[in-house]
Scaffold this active site. Structure first.
Site, PDB file in Angstrom:
ATOM      1  N   THR A  85      -1.318  20.100  69.778  1.00  0.00           N
ATOM      2  CA  THR A  85      -2.582  19.986  69.057  1.00  0.00           C
ATOM      3  C   THR A  85      -2.451  20.124  67.548  1.00  0.00           C
ATOM      4  OG1 THR A  85      -3.027  22.335  69.362  1.00  0.00           O
ATOM      5  CG2 THR A  85      -3.906  20.837  71.019  1.00  0.00           C
TER       6      THR A  85
ATOM      7  N   PRO B  13      -2.920  10.854  67.077  1.00  0.00           N
ATOM      8  CA  PRO B  13      -2.656  11.863  66.051  1.00  0.00           C
ATOM      9  C   PRO B  13      -3.676  12.993  66.138  1.00  0.00           C
ATOM     10  CG  PRO B  13      -2.678   9.660  65.108  1.00  0.00           C
ATOM     11  CD  PRO B  13      -3.183   9.534  66.510  1.00  0.00           C
ATOM     12  N   ASP B  14      -3.199  14.209  66.067  1.00  0.00           N
ATOM     13  CA  ASP B  14      -4.077  15.374  66.075  1.00  0.00           C
ATOM     14  C   ASP B  14      -3.782  16.171  64.814  1.00  0.00           C
ATOM     15  OD1 ASP B  14      -5.963  17.223  66.868  1.00  0.00           O
ATOM     16  OD2 ASP B  14      -5.150  17.527  68.858  1.00  0.00           O
ATOM     17  N   GLY B  15      -3.390  17.438  64.926  1.00  0.00           N
ATOM     18  CA  GLY B  15      -3.130  18.251  63.745  1.00  0.00           C
ATOM     19  C   GLY B  15      -1.864  17.833  63.026  1.00  0.00           C
TER      20      GLY B  15
ATOM     21  N   ALA C  22       1.164  16.066  65.170  1.00  0.00           N
ATOM     22  CA  ALA C  22       1.195  16.341  66.612  1.00  0.00           C
ATOM     23  C   ALA C  22       0.501  15.187  67.328  1.00  0.00           C
ATOM     24  CB  ALA C  22       0.473  17.654  66.905  1.00  0.00           C
TER      25      ALA C  22
END
Length: 98
Positions: A50, A8-10, A22
């Site tokens: 991202t 998991p990112d943004g 994302a």
């Protein structure tokens, strides 16, 4: 999260209270409903999304930033800003107060 699905990112939240995340090295976005149920996966042509945010007319388009750093053979769209038209309904942001 299953193995090999990325990290998991943004993320962003839509008007229904669902969370869009994302997946870095996962090549996808996932949408989780307010109760935590995965209800949508959007596969992307790039490996490293991202962040994501709603914008455009009436906050209905979902914008996805991507990275190309560290990839031996990046997709031509890696490092680009992608958009999914009419992906849902975003909510207005809150201005930074400090």
């Amino acid at each position: 999260m299953e193995e090999g699905a990325g990290f998991p990112d943004g993320l962003t939240v839509d008007a229904e209270g669902a969370v869009w995340v994302a997946l870095w090295d996962g090549g996808a976005l996932r949408r989780y409903t307010a109760d935590g149920t995965l209800d949508r996966t959007v596969e992307l042509p790039v490996r490293r999304p991202t962040a994501c945010a709603f914008g455009g007319r009436d906050l209905r388009d979902l914008y996805i930033s991507t990275a190309r750093i560290g990839l031996d053979a990046p997709h031509p769209l890696s490092g680009s800003l992608l958009v999914i038209p009419d992906a849902g309904q975003g909510i207005p942001g809150t201005a930074f107060a400090g």
